[in-house]
Design a protein around this motif. Structure first.
Motif, PDB file in Angstrom:
ATOM      1  N   GLN A 185       6.544  13.682  -3.128  1.00 24.16           N
ATOM      2  CA  GLN A 185       6.665  14.190  -1.761  1.00 24.16           C
ATOM      3  C   GLN A 185       5.469  13.741  -0.924  1.00 24.16           C
ATOM      4  N   SER A 188       5.642   9.874  -0.279  1.00 25.38           N
ATOM      5  CA  SER A 188       6.696   9.482   0.657  1.00 25.38           C
ATOM      6  C   SER A 188       6.218   9.504   2.104  1.00 25.38           C
ATOM      7  N   THR A 191       4.040   5.577   2.594  1.00 24.84           N
ATOM      8  CA  THR A 191       4.538   4.463   1.795  1.00 24.84           C
ATOM      9  C   THR A 191       3.698   3.207   2.021  1.00 24.84           C
ATOM     10  N   ASP A 231       5.787   6.284  -6.746  1.00 24.94           N
ATOM     11  CA  ASP A 231       6.180   7.418  -7.587  1.00 24.94           C
ATOM     12  C   ASP A 231       5.974   7.137  -9.072  1.00 24.94           C
TER      13      ASP A 231
END
Length: 290
Positions: A185, A188, A191, A231
């Motif tokens: 989270q 994101s 990026t 991630d």
């Protein structure tokens, strides 16, 4: 060598499928606005069916008038070739936040380069999950924020950090030995804007105690890897790697000392290249026009 910002200079970065006419179209577009190309770098993965990457630096007459026009109208070229593109002004000083835990070698390298003018950024915040480096950071005149992290408050701590970063209008983040795993989270929100340093050559010696693992393996080279955070833990696109040759006389302590040196070198280079818009990401790889 220290280079001052040129007030009439800008950069265009392009990635798209390789096809005829790209260089001509971009050059002619810039020419129509009296832009003078001072450096051009390009790379094609495969002339037939591959990807094309380009970085151009150009000087621009009547910058205040022409730069907004170029930003607005370059989409004519971008749409024709289905490009992913961006245009950056060298006048813009990027705002960099640094995350750190207790080790200071990477942090101090960045602060020294910043204070000496070698790294031309603003540093509105240094954030740490420990208070240990507060006095060091504040001695440079940089705001220090202590956001403790534990198993029970990790989500809230990240939310506090995200809010702070957005309020400070941060352009990118550097993890200077920040010993916390960022959640998907958090990632994101930024990026390809979070740069991490890993103390070994990825994917070798992932996890804790890498120098002990390297010592037990009897390695002859140790290294450090600077990469964008994704991630997938420690598997993001690699920007830079640095190496040091070692031998059987090195103890674990010697390896750690050498490792700290290559860590700060690799991280500083990656930060400089990102700051200068020299890195393009393609999948899980980077094209670095260094």
């Amino acid at each position: 060598m220290l280079q001052s910002k040129k007030q009439d200079r800008a950069r265009v970065l392009i990635s798209c499928a390789d096809q005829p006419g790209i260089v001509s179209a971009v050059s002619n577009f810039l020419y129509n606005y009296n832009a003078n190309i001072v450096q051009s770098d390009q790379y094609s993965t495969d002339p037939e069916g591959g990807m094309f990457f380009m970085r151009i630096e150009f000087d621009l007459e009547d910058f205040d008038h022409n730069f907004p026009l170029i930003q607005e109208r370059f989409s004519e070229v971008g749409d024709r070739f289905d490009m992913s593109w961006r245009i950056e002004s060298e006048r813009k000083i990027k705002r960099m936040a640094i995350f750190v835990s207790k080790e200071d070698h990477c942090l101090l390298e960045l602060l020294w380069k910043w204070r000496s003018g070698e790294l031309q950024v603003d540093i509105p915040a240094i954030i740490s999950n420990h208070p240990d480096l507060q006095a060091t950071v504040e001695s440079y005149g940089v705001p220090f924020y202590h956001i403790p992290v534990n198993k029970g408050n990790k989500h809230d701590a990240e939310e506090d950090a995200i809010e702070l970063l957005k309020n400070l209008d941060i352009d990118f983040i550097v993890l200077a030995r920040y010993m916390q795993i960022l959640s998907p989270q958090f990632v994101s929100h930024f990026t390809h804007k979070i740069i991490n340093i890993h103390h070994s050559f990825l994917p070798a010696f992932i996890g804790a105690n890498p120098y002990k693992k390297a010592f037990n393996r009897g390695v002859k080279l140790i290294g450090a890897t600077a990469h964008y955070v994704t991630d997938d833990l420690d598997e993001g696109p690699i920007i830079e790697q640095e190496v040091l040759r070692v031998n059987h006389r090195y103890s674990i302590a010697d390896l750690k000392i050498g490792g700290r040196n290559v860590e700060k070198i690799a991280l500083a280079r990656a930060v400089e290249w990102h700051n200068d818009d020299k890195v393009l990401v393609h999948g899980n790889k980077t094209i670095v026009f260094s």
